[in-house]
Design a protein around this motif. Structure first.
Motif, PDB file in Angstrom:
ATOM      1  N   ALA A 121      86.100  32.916  16.063  1.00  0.00           N
ATOM      2  CA  ALA A 121      87.084  33.086  17.117  1.00  0.00           C
ATOM      3  C   ALA A 121      86.389  33.704  18.308  1.00  0.00           C
ATOM      4  O   ALA A 121      85.439  34.453  18.164  1.00  0.00           O
ATOM      5  CB  ALA A 121      88.224  33.992  16.652  1.00  0.00           C
ATOM      6  N   GLY A 122      86.836  33.395  19.522  1.00  0.00           N
ATOM      7  CA  GLY A 122      86.212  34.124  20.612  1.00  0.00           C
ATOM      8  C   GLY A 122      86.248  33.525  21.979  1.00  0.00           C
ATOM      9  O   GLY A 122      87.305  33.201  22.494  1.00  0.00           O
ATOM     10  N   GLN A 182      90.463  30.504  23.452  1.00  0.00           N
ATOM     11  CA  GLN A 182      91.488  31.400  23.963  1.00  0.00           C
ATOM     12  C   GLN A 182      91.639  31.098  25.444  1.00  0.00           C
ATOM     13  O   GLN A 182      90.665  30.924  26.158  1.00  0.00           O
ATOM     14  CB  GLN A 182      91.099  32.864  23.741  1.00  0.00           C
ATOM     15  CG  GLN A 182      90.994  33.228  22.274  1.00  0.00           C
ATOM     16  CD  GLN A 182      90.730  34.713  22.091  1.00  0.00           C
ATOM     17  OE1 GLN A 182      90.796  35.476  23.040  1.00  0.00           O
ATOM     18  NE2 GLN A 182      90.438  35.104  20.863  1.00  0.00           N
ATOM     19  N   ILE A 214      90.942  43.661  12.403  1.00  0.00           N
ATOM     20  CA  ILE A 214      90.526  42.768  13.488  1.00  0.00           C
ATOM     21  C   ILE A 214      91.644  42.659  14.501  1.00  0.00           C
ATOM     22  O   ILE A 214      92.768  42.294  14.156  1.00  0.00           O
ATOM     23  CB  ILE A 214      90.165  41.362  12.958  1.00  0.00           C
ATOM     24  CG1 ILE A 214      89.016  41.443  11.953  1.00  0.00           C
ATOM     25  CG2 ILE A 214      89.799  40.432  14.112  1.00  0.00           C
ATOM     26  CD1 ILE A 214      88.679  40.115  11.294  1.00  0.00           C
ATOM     27  N   ASP A 215      91.353  42.986  15.727  1.00  0.00           N
ATOM     28  CA  ASP A 215      92.322  42.865  16.820  1.00  0.00           C
ATOM     29  C   ASP A 215      91.882  41.703  17.701  1.00  0.00           C
ATOM     30  O   ASP A 215      90.981  41.837  18.524  1.00  0.00           O
ATOM     31  CB  ASP A 215      92.387  44.163  17.635  1.00  0.00           C
ATOM     32  CG  ASP A 215      93.556  44.172  18.624  1.00  0.00           C
ATOM     33  OD1 ASP A 215      93.942  43.079  19.087  1.00  0.00           O
ATOM     34  OD2 ASP A 215      94.071  45.264  18.929  1.00  0.00           O
ATOM     35  N   SER A 216      92.513  40.535  17.509  1.00  0.00           N
ATOM     36  CA  SER A 216      92.108  39.334  18.244  1.00  0.00           C
ATOM     37  C   SER A 216      92.546  39.378  19.703  1.00  0.00           C
ATOM     38  O   SER A 216      92.032  38.614  20.527  1.00  0.00           O
ATOM     39  CB  SER A 216      92.689  38.087  17.568  1.00  0.00           C
ATOM     40  OG  SER A 216      94.111  38.147  17.538  1.00  0.00           O
ATOM     41  N   ARG A 271      90.013  41.806  21.181  1.00  0.00           N
ATOM     42  CA  ARG A 271      88.694  41.325  20.770  1.00  0.00           C
ATOM     43  C   ARG A 271      87.801  42.482  20.320  1.00  0.00           C
ATOM     44  O   ARG A 271      86.714  42.711  20.868  1.00  0.00           O
ATOM     45  CB  ARG A 271      88.013  40.550  21.892  1.00  0.00           C
ATOM     46  CG  ARG A 271      88.655  39.212  22.203  1.00  0.00           C
ATOM     47  CD  ARG A 271      87.850  38.476  23.237  1.00  0.00           C
ATOM     48  NE  ARG A 271      88.559  37.297  23.700  1.00  0.00           N
ATOM     49  CZ  ARG A 271      88.156  36.549  24.720  1.00  0.00           C
ATOM     50  NH1 ARG A 271      87.053  36.867  25.370  1.00  0.00           N
ATOM     51  NH2 ARG A 271      88.843  35.499  25.090  1.00  0.00           N
TER      52      ARG A 271
END
Length: 257
Positions: A28-29, A44, A134-136, A139
């Motif tokens: 993810a990123g 994102q 994990i806090d998406s 980030r």
């Protein structure tokens, strides 16, 4: 009784030239424009955090087959463009195909492991810690050092990321077989191999006691392996060789059981 291990597959499809059928780490990123062509991402729409460094940060969780294959496939000069951090409570890479040999003493632990810091040297920074959250959105991940008693509440820190690579493996699948979870020796780690090795020794020593009945000896010297995959077959073969080639000389009176 030994349950079949469930070991995360080797190199994933995010690494050039590897088997596309194997399981990739989850990523993810960052927006695609900031990523190398060999790395797929979950896009994102809006960046929500500026990275403190000028280089994008890639955080890799885990030190198993997927994560270490990912690190190994990176070019030697990758740090010029990316700040790479590896986070895992296990500070070594385990070569799992040789784990059955450790369980019976054919090989020692140091022969089947490689320190993570040797593998990431020159490419990444390693932190021996557990990822707790994990806090998406922000980030960032929350990590903490895992103490000897197994707790991981102290020494917590936050680690921001631009790209997050998940290679932490998976839990062993019991396939719903009753009693496996409660009574089996799972076979996936160095600790599991040592437990099995100790248990085999205990069974033979107890069976050799003069107060044991034939029925009790038969029970102690019966080994059941749950799972007929590569791990189960290798463990069965190693135990067979241990019993009929090595222990036979030390416990000849027990061979009939």
């Amino acid at each position: 009784m030994i349950a079949r291990s469930c070991v995360l597959g080797c190199p994933s499809s995010i690494i050039p030239g590897t088997n596309a059928a194997s399981m990739p780490p989850q990523v993810a990123g960052r927006p695609a424009a900031h990523l190398p062509s060999w790395l797929p991402v979950q896009l994102q729409e809006k960046p929500v955090r500026d990275v403190a460094t000028t280089r994008p940060r890639i955080v890799v969780l885990g030190t198993g087959w997927a994560s270490m294959s990912f690190i190994k496939a990176l070019p030697p000069n990758v740090r010029k463009e990316y700040d790479i951090v590896v986070v895992s409570p296990r500070n070594y890479f385990l070569y799992t195909p040789l784990l059955p040999a450790v369980a019976v003493g054919t090989m020692e632990e140091h022969s089947v492991v490689e320190p993570v810091r040797n593998l990431v040297h020159g490419k990444a920074t390693y932190y021996e810690a557990v990822c707790k959250q994990i806090d998406s959105v922000k980030r960032e991940i929350v990590c903490s050092f895992k103490s000897e008693d197994g707790s991981s509440d102290g020494d917590s820190f936050k680690l921001p990321y631009d790209i997050l690579v998940m290679g932490v493996g998976s839990e062993t699948n019991t396939f719903g077989i009753k009693g496996v979870q409660e009574h089996c020796f799972f076979f996936k780690t160095i600790e599991d191999a040592n437990k099995l090795r100790k248990r085999i020794s205990e069974c033979f020593e107890r069976a050799a006691l003069p107060n044991m009945s034939d029925q009790e000896r038969q029970k102690l010297l019966s080994f059941v392996i749950c799972g007929g995959g590569p791990t189960g077959i290798e463990v069965a073969a190693e135990i067979h060789d241990l019993v009929f080639e090595d222990l036979k000389e030390h416990y000849p009176e027990l061979m009939k059981y």
